[in-house]
Scaffold this active site. Structure first.
Site, PDB file in Angstrom:
ATOM      1  N   SER A 276      49.106  59.072  75.516  1.00  0.00           N
ATOM      2  CA  SER A 276      48.726  57.549  75.644  1.00  0.00           C
ATOM      3  C   SER A 276      47.240  57.705  76.643  1.00  0.00           C
ATOM      4  CB  SER A 276      49.327  57.647  75.985  1.00  0.00           C
ATOM      5  OG  SER A 276      49.429  55.919  76.546  1.00  0.00           O
ATOM      6  N   LYS A 277      46.583  57.203  76.216  1.00  0.00           N
ATOM      7  CA  LYS A 277      45.082  56.452  76.295  1.00  0.00           C
ATOM      8  C   LYS A 277      45.788  55.323  77.498  1.00  0.00           C
ATOM      9  CE  LYS A 277      44.223  52.387  73.218  1.00  0.00           C
ATOM     10  NZ  LYS A 277      44.351  52.695  71.900  1.00  0.00           N
ATOM     11  N   ARG A 278      47.135  54.725  77.129  1.00  0.00           N
ATOM     12  CA  ARG A 278      47.642  54.407  78.548  1.00  0.00           C
ATOM     13  C   ARG A 278      47.242  54.529  79.306  1.00  0.00           C
ATOM     14  NH1 ARG A 278      52.580  51.903  78.416  1.00  0.00           N
ATOM     15  NH2 ARG A 278      53.378  51.599  79.788  1.00  0.00           N
ATOM     16  N   GLY A 280      45.846  56.996  80.799  1.00  0.00           N
ATOM     17  CA  GLY A 280      44.879  57.996  80.771  1.00  0.00           C
ATOM     18  C   GLY A 280      44.265  59.368  80.336  1.00  0.00           C
TER      19      GLY A 280
END
Ligand code: GLU
Length: 454
Positions: A276-278, A280
């Site tokens: 998840s980009k959340r 990083g």
């Protein structure tokens, strides 16, 4: 619908192409190409609040960089366009009204406050909230039309039957069936006139003659409900293949501070979570910036949850993949993204490059590259020959190889590079050695100018 295989990748423009999305796009592309079909790009931008400026262009760019050429799409055209949902906004209400007339949908005038109060009341009783069909029962179609003509805001909801079952057959998960009384009457057309994903994906897959849909398992439980829409319209649904998520091994972290949450003994707590980009995790773009070759990324991503039959070979070009891809080799359980394995693939790809290809792929010279001492290594192993500098110059952008092992075909090899995660405007440090003389001859260089791949 003709027998032509037509698949689509349908990202929402909410940021960089994440690796789970890249894998969906890749499998969707491979499936279409393997069957001599068409691969389509559709931009699903009806949730305007989540849209990130510039993200649509990034999707085009990433698809091109990944080698996933689409036959139809917003920037290449095609006979089923437009391929951006907000540009199709006028056609969805027409279909929603067709459903209203057929009894498969109805107008709802409940305010956000009413819905919120009902939701809270359900939660207080420990029940899962479901819209209570108040407007279906209390507002006749004539009254609805009158209120709409008078300017009252409204949404259109799907009228899900209260009894019976809804189902569909998935290529990977088999027969999926749910009781209709567990399903909510989803909003199909919002108060702003735009469709929700729930409606737009059905209308567009039908109008674009999509034969096969591949997407994440987060849509697995909604697909029976989408099938009810196909039935209400009398349309043939596409064949679905839902893909399990891509996971990563990580540690438990605080949602706000992102710092690890330690257990009572002060240890980090390992977890496996969705990429998840959340948190990083790298996007496709990030990996390219770090110097991973796109061929290595694609090869690795292809094997993330899929294995070819009848071969132990691990290295595949895009053409190989098109030839051997077989959806029966997709694994039902989630796969785990492993940076070390990707880095290993990358090093192998760089090793296999011919000197010409290497020059071509890696580009020009490093304009500034001077030896700098790291006291320990440099003092322990002084006198590294000047040729080592030429080695760097000849190899070009060596500074962005992650731990790669390019053989310059001469006497020197670069064994590993450290600091590849440093920001682009900071020097990176490399360690070289002369293989003929063993690991004893180290020197350390710093490359100051770092350019990303074109
Ligand atoms: N727009 C959806 C997403 O980005 C795509 C789902 C689908 O492929 O149907 O998750």
């Amino acid at each position: 619908m003709s027998d032509e295989v037509r698949t689509r990748f349908a990202p929402s423009p909410t940021g960089y192409l994440h690796l789970g999305g890249l894998r969906t796009a890749l499998y969707t592309y491979l499936f279409a190409k393997k069957h001599g079909g068409k691969f389509i790009l559709r931009i699903e931008d009806t949730d305007q609040e989540r849209e990130v400026p510039g993200a649509v262009d990034l999707i085009y760019k990433s698809m091109r960089q990944a080698g996933l050429a689409y036959d139809e799409g917003p920037d290449v055209g095609g006979e089923y366009g437009p391929y951006i949902q907000t540009q199709r906004r006028d056609l969805y209400p027409k279909f929603a009204w067709e459903l209203v007339e057929k009894g498969g949908a109805y107008c709802c005038f409940c305010t956000k406050e009413e819905i919120e109060a009902d939701r809270k009341a359900a939660e207080a009783k420990g029940e899962t909230y479901k819209y209570n069909k108040k407007c279906l029962h209390n507002v006749s179609l004539e009254e609805a039309k009158r209120r709409i003509a008078a300017g009252e805001p409204y949404v259109i909801r799907q009228n899900v039957p209260t009894t019976g079952k809804a189902s569909f057959d998935d290529m990977l998960y088999g027969h999926v069936e749910v009781d209709c009384d567990t399903l909510d009457d989803n909003v199909l057309i919002k108060a702003d006139g735009l469709p929700t994903y729930n409606f737009a994906n059905v209308v567009d897959d039908h109008l674009m003659a999509i034969s096969h849909v591949m997407r994440g398992t987060e849509y697995l439980s909604s697909a029976p409900k989408y099938n009810l829409l196909y039935e209400a319209f009398g349309w043939k649904p596409p064949i679905y293949l839902h893909l399990p998520p891509v996971m990563i091994e990580s540690v438990l972290r605080d949602k706000e501070t992102k710092q690890p949450i330690l257990d009572e003994n002060g240890n980090e707590q390992p977890i496996v979570r969705k990429l998840s980009k959340r948190w990083g995790d790298p996007s496709f773009e990030d990996l390219l910036q770090k110097g991973y070759l796109k061929e290595a990324i694609i090869n690795y991503i292809a094997l993330l949850g899929w294995a070819p039959k009848d071969t132990n070979e691990e290295f595949f070009s895009m053409d190989d993949l098109i030839r051997i891809f077989d959806e029966n080799g997709i694994n039902k359980s989630p796969s785990i993204f492993d940076t070390n394995k990707l880095t290993w693939f990358n090093a192998e790809y760089i090793r296999r490059l011919t000197p010409e290809d290497r020059r071509f792929i890696l580009g020009g010279e490093i304009p500034e590259c001077a030896p700098v001492g790291i006291p320990d290594a440099a003092q322990a192993h002084p006198g590294v020959p000047a040729q080592t500098l030429h080695l760097f110059a000849g190899l070009g952008r060596v500074e962005i190889y992650p731990a790669a092992l390019p053989d310059n075909g001469d006497r020197y090899r670069i064994d590993f590079a450290i600091g590849v995660d440093q920001p682009q405007n900071r020097p990176l440090t490399f360690v070289c050695y002369r293989p003929a003389e063993g690991f004893g001859h180290f020197t350390v260089f710093s490359a100051h100018k770092i350019r990303p791949f074109p």
